[in-house]
Design a protein around this motif. Structure first.
Motif, PDB file in Angstrom:
ATOM      1  N   ALA A  70       0.846  -1.201   0.000  1.00 25.38           N
ATOM      2  CA  ALA A  70       0.000   0.000   0.000  1.00 25.38           C
ATOM      3  C   ALA A  70       0.874   1.240   0.000  1.00 25.38           C
ATOM      4  CB  ALA A  70      -0.908  -0.011   1.230  1.00 25.38           C
ATOM      5  N   GLU A  71       0.412   2.274  -0.711  1.00 29.99           N
ATOM      6  CA  GLU A  71       1.246   3.459  -0.923  1.00 29.99           C
ATOM      7  C   GLU A  71       1.769   4.056   0.374  1.00 29.99           C
ATOM      8  OE1 GLU A  71      -0.475   6.802  -3.055  1.00 29.99           O
ATOM      9  OE2 GLU A  71       1.512   7.669  -3.288  1.00 29.99           O
ATOM     10  N   GLU A  72       0.922   4.131   1.373  1.00 29.92           N
ATOM     11  CA  GLU A  72       1.299   4.860   2.582  1.00 29.92           C
ATOM     12  C   GLU A  72       2.001   4.001   3.633  1.00 29.92           C
ATOM     13  OE1 GLU A  72       0.929   8.077   2.377  1.00 29.92           O
ATOM     14  OE2 GLU A  72      -0.138   7.882   0.482  1.00 29.92           O
ATOM     15  N   VAL A  87      -2.828  -1.320  -2.882  1.00 39.58           N
ATOM     16  CA  VAL A  87      -3.794  -0.274  -2.518  1.00 39.58           C
ATOM     17  C   VAL A  87      -3.198   1.121  -2.717  1.00 39.58           C
ATOM     18  CG1 VAL A  87      -5.163   0.675  -0.608  1.00 39.58           C
ATOM     19  CG2 VAL A  87      -4.857  -1.816  -0.814  1.00 39.58           C
ATOM     20  N   ASP A  88      -3.915   1.945  -3.465  1.00 42.21           N
ATOM     21  CA  ASP A  88      -3.606   3.376  -3.513  1.00 42.21           C
ATOM     22  C   ASP A  88      -4.843   4.095  -2.974  1.00 42.21           C
ATOM     23  OD1 ASP A  88      -2.964   5.975  -3.970  1.00 42.21           O
ATOM     24  OD2 ASP A  88      -2.362   5.701  -6.053  1.00 42.21           O
ATOM     25  N   PRO A  89      -4.777   4.593  -1.746  1.00 42.11           N
ATOM     26  CA  PRO A  89      -5.997   5.133  -1.123  1.00 42.11           C
ATOM     27  C   PRO A  89      -6.525   6.375  -1.813  1.00 42.11           C
ATOM     28  CG  PRO A  89      -4.068   5.576   0.240  1.00 42.11           C
ATOM     29  CD  PRO A  89      -3.615   4.651  -0.856  1.00 42.11           C
ATOM     30  N   ILE A  90      -5.615   7.268  -2.234  1.00 49.99           N
ATOM     31  CA  ILE A  90      -6.029   8.423  -3.056  1.00 49.99           C
ATOM     32  C   ILE A  90      -5.015   8.547  -4.184  1.00 49.99           C
ATOM     33  CG2 ILE A  90      -6.527  10.886  -3.196  1.00 49.99           C
ATOM     34  CD1 ILE A  90      -7.016  10.953  -0.196  1.00 49.99           C
ATOM     35  N   ASP A  91      -5.434   8.255  -5.394  1.00 47.05           N
ATOM     36  CA  ASP A  91      -4.584   8.522  -6.558  1.00 47.05           C
ATOM     37  C   ASP A  91      -5.055   9.868  -7.113  1.00 47.05           C
ATOM     38  OD1 ASP A  91      -2.632   8.004  -8.528  1.00 47.05           O
ATOM     39  OD2 ASP A  91      -4.255   7.563  -9.924  1.00 47.05           O
ATOM     40  N   GLY A  92      -4.106  10.806  -7.205  1.00 49.25           N
ATOM     41  CA  GLY A  92      -4.488  12.164  -7.581  1.00 49.25           C
ATOM     42  C   GLY A  92      -4.592  13.053  -6.351  1.00 49.25           C
ATOM     43  N   THR A  93      -3.697  12.836  -5.411  1.00 48.08           N
ATOM     44  CA  THR A  93      -3.747  13.594  -4.147  1.00 48.08           C
ATOM     45  C   THR A  93      -3.608  15.095  -4.381  1.00 48.08           C
ATOM     46  OG1 THR A  93      -2.791  11.695  -3.005  1.00 48.08           O
ATOM     47  CG2 THR A  93      -2.711  13.788  -1.844  1.00 48.08           C
ATOM     48  N   ALA A 161       3.209  14.265 -16.606  1.00 45.61           N
ATOM     49  CA  ALA A 161       4.118  15.377 -16.299  1.00 45.61           C
ATOM     50  C   ALA A 161       4.759  15.179 -14.932  1.00 45.61           C
ATOM     51  CB  ALA A 161       3.368  16.706 -16.359  1.00 45.61           C
ATOM     52  N   ASP A 162       5.379  14.026 -14.771  1.00 44.25           N
ATOM     53  CA  ASP A 162       5.971  13.658 -13.497  1.00 44.25           C
ATOM     54  C   ASP A 162       7.248  14.462 -13.244  1.00 44.25           C
ATOM     55  OD1 ASP A 162       6.335  11.847 -11.216  1.00 44.25           O
ATOM     56  OD2 ASP A 162       8.127  11.296 -12.356  1.00 44.25           O
ATOM     57  N   ARG A 163       7.274  15.236 -12.167  1.00 46.06           N
ATOM     58  CA  ARG A 163       8.401  16.140 -11.910  1.00 46.06           C
ATOM     59  C   ARG A 163       9.675  15.418 -11.523  1.00 46.06           C
ATOM     60  NH1 ARG A 163       8.241  21.459 -11.620  1.00 46.06           N
ATOM     61  NH2 ARG A 163       6.197  22.411 -11.731  1.00 46.06           N
ATOM     62  N   VAL A 206       0.537   7.705 -21.363  1.00 47.54           N
ATOM     63  CA  VAL A 206       1.962   7.346 -21.301  1.00 47.54           C
ATOM     64  C   VAL A 206       2.586   8.071 -20.110  1.00 47.54           C
ATOM     65  CG1 VAL A 206       2.266   6.814 -23.743  1.00 47.54           C
ATOM     66  CG2 VAL A 206       2.488   9.159 -23.001  1.00 47.54           C
ATOM     67  N   GLU A 207       3.509   7.397 -19.446  1.00 52.38           N
ATOM     68  CA  GLU A 207       4.076   7.977 -18.214  1.00 52.38           C
ATOM     69  C   GLU A 207       5.504   7.490 -18.020  1.00 52.38           C
ATOM     70  OE1 GLU A 207       4.595  10.170 -15.705  1.00 52.38           O
ATOM     71  OE2 GLU A 207       2.473  10.030 -15.172  1.00 52.38           O
ATOM     72  N   THR A 208       6.416   8.422 -17.797  1.00 50.92           N
ATOM     73  CA  THR A 208       7.822   8.019 -17.601  1.00 50.92           C
ATOM     74  C   THR A 208       8.055   7.442 -16.211  1.00 50.92           C
ATOM     75  OG1 THR A 208       8.296  10.303 -16.990  1.00 50.92           O
ATOM     76  CG2 THR A 208       8.839   9.651 -19.242  1.00 50.92           C
ATOM     77  N   TRP A 213       1.193   0.776  -7.389  1.00 48.47           N
ATOM     78  CA  TRP A 213      -0.135   0.977  -6.769  1.00 48.47           C
ATOM     79  C   TRP A 213      -0.995   1.969  -7.548  1.00 48.47           C
ATOM     80  CZ3 TRP A 213       4.448   1.107  -3.960  1.00 48.47           C
ATOM     81  CH2 TRP A 213       5.078   2.363  -3.865  1.00 48.47           C
ATOM     82  N   ASP A 214      -0.361   2.858  -8.335  1.00 47.23           N
ATOM     83  CA  ASP A 214      -1.139   3.789  -9.157  1.00 47.23           C
ATOM     84  C   ASP A 214      -1.837   3.062 -10.319  1.00 47.23           C
ATOM     85  OD1 ASP A 214      -0.344   6.275  -7.856  1.00 47.23           O
ATOM     86  OD2 ASP A 214       1.612   6.023  -8.805  1.00 47.23           O
ATOM     87  N   VAL A 215      -1.229   1.986 -10.812  1.00 49.53           N
ATOM     88  CA  VAL A 215      -1.686   1.416 -12.086  1.00 49.53           C
ATOM     89  C   VAL A 215      -2.181  -0.030 -12.006  1.00 49.53           C
ATOM     90  CG1 VAL A 215      -0.178   2.954 -13.418  1.00 49.53           C
ATOM     91  CG2 VAL A 215       0.658   0.668 -12.785  1.00 49.53           C
TER      92      VAL A 215
HETATM   93  C1  IPD Z   1       0.155  10.436  -8.839  1.00 50.36           C
HETATM   94  C2  IPD Z   1      -0.887  10.553  -9.920  1.00 50.36           C
HETATM   95  C3  IPD Z   1      -0.370  11.386 -11.077  1.00 50.36           C
HETATM   96  C4  IPD Z   1       0.919  10.838 -11.642  1.00 50.36           C
HETATM   97  C5  IPD Z   1       1.965  10.740 -10.517  1.00 50.36           C
HETATM   98  C6  IPD Z   1       1.418   9.867  -9.399  1.00 50.36           C
HETATM   99  P1  IPD Z   1      -0.619  10.049  -6.289  1.00 50.36           P
HETATM  100  O1  IPD Z   1      -0.290   9.569  -7.819  1.00 50.36           O
HETATM  101  O2  IPD Z   1      -1.257   9.294 -10.409  1.00 50.36           O
HETATM  102  O3  IPD Z   1      -1.314  11.408 -12.122  1.00 50.36           O
HETATM  103  O4  IPD Z   1       1.401  11.687 -12.665  1.00 50.36           O
HETATM  104  O5  IPD Z   1       3.139  10.173 -11.055  1.00 50.36           O
HETATM  105  O6  IPD Z   1       2.399   9.755  -8.372  1.00 50.36           O
HETATM  106  O7  IPD Z   1       0.684  10.488  -5.694  1.00 50.36           O
HETATM  107  O8  IPD Z   1      -1.601  11.142  -6.385  1.00 50.36           O
HETATM  108  O9  IPD Z   1      -1.152   8.807  -5.673  1.00 50.36           O
END
Ligand code: IPD
Ligand code: CA
Length: 268
Positions: A70-72, A87-93, A161-163, A206-208, A213-215
């Motif tokens: 789980a993410e947390e 488990v990702d409790p909130i995706d898009g926090t 747009a992952d920083r 697409v995501e680098t 848990w996000d996917v």
């Molecule tokens: C994020 C979101 C976002 C993606 C980030 C993730 P989080 O998940 O899915 O769209 O671009 O790479 O980390 O941190 O809100 O569970």
């Protein structure tokens, strides 16, 4: 593969866990700004932790001996011969924190390297996406299918747009997505992005850099809706680069972004 439990039983618990996590967040919408840590590249929200506790309690009540990723929580190595709830409790926090309703709760079960069931609940949009490895993908109980778009130039593509992608690549990558698609989109919740590909509202994502848990849940939902989910590269701590499409544009999309991915990979 002999399944450890009927998929319908696992699915019911996955959907219940994601639903209850979402209900907890919805009951606490007045606490949107109640975060433990706010940075430019991430927000750690108290409701992330609380919603995860709600989801894990639901899972433990039904399957007390299963494993959890789980993410947390601390991230242990996966035992592939034990059912693992991802488990990702909130995706898009970050969206949630800003009041944007594009966030979701994601629960999947993985066993012997295969996702058996997945649930993605989007509380503020009242959407529940579900799939089992032996059934169709559904949204709010109705079967969903990917789009029929065959030409990448006419496709709606989302990215993240992952920083944390190194150096200038985040923005070079966004630019490439914008150039190859009809329209680029950055919605901010990977699990929902992929479910929107599954339901034909987007043609690809697409995501680098993204976490398992996000996917996990959404990747199964996409595949059961006729789409293609591909992990391009895996990194430590369950991080990966992915392409998720309607299948028809997959090879075009892959060949257009691989040169840029290869540059990113060379630096990671
Ligand atoms: C994020 C979101 C976002 C993606 C980030 C993730 P989080 O998940 O899915 O769209 O671009 O790479 O980390 O941190 O809100 O569970
Ligand atoms: Ca999260």
């Amino acid at each position: 593969m002999i399944l450890p439990h009927p998929t319908t039983q696992l699915q019911a618990v996955a959907t219940l866990a994601a639903t209850r996590a979402g209900q907890h967040v919805m009951a606490n919408l007045h606490r949107r700004l109640d975060a433990n840590m706010v940075a430019r590249d991430d927000i750690k929200h108290k409701l992330d932790v609380e919603a995860q506790e709600v989801a894990l309690a639901t899972i433990a009540a039904a399957f007390p001996h299963h494993a959890i990723l789980a993410e947390e929580s601390e991230h242990d190595a996966l035992d592939h011969d034990t059912c693992t709830w991802i488990v990702d409790p909130i995706d898009g926090t970050v969206n949630f924190f800003h009041g944007l309703p594009i966030w979701c709760c994601s629960v999947a079960v993985q066993y012997q390297r295969q996702i058996l069931v997945g649930a993605v609940v989007v509380p503020e949009m009242q959407l529940t996406f579900e799939a089992t490895c032996d059934g169709p993908a559904r949204c709010n109980g109705r079967t969903i299918q990917v789009s029929q778009t065959t030409d990448l130039k006419m496709a709606m593509l989302a990215t993240g747009a992952d920083r944390s992608t190194p150096g200038p690549y985040t923005f070079a990558f966004m630019r490439q997505v914008a150039e190859i698609a009809q329209r680029p989109r950055i919605l901010g919740a990977a699990a929902l992005d992929i479910c929107l590909v599954a339901s034909g509202k987007l043609d690809g994502y697409v995501e680098t850099g993204i976490y398992l848990w996000d996917v996990a849940a959404a990747s199964l939902i996409l595949q059961r809706a006729g789409g293609t989910f591909e992990v391009l590269k895996q990194y430590p701590n369950y991080r990966m680069s992915v392409i998720a499409t309607n299948g028809q544009i997959h090879d075009q999309c892959r060949s257009q972004i691989m040169p840029l991915f290869n540059e990113v990979f060379a630096t990671t």
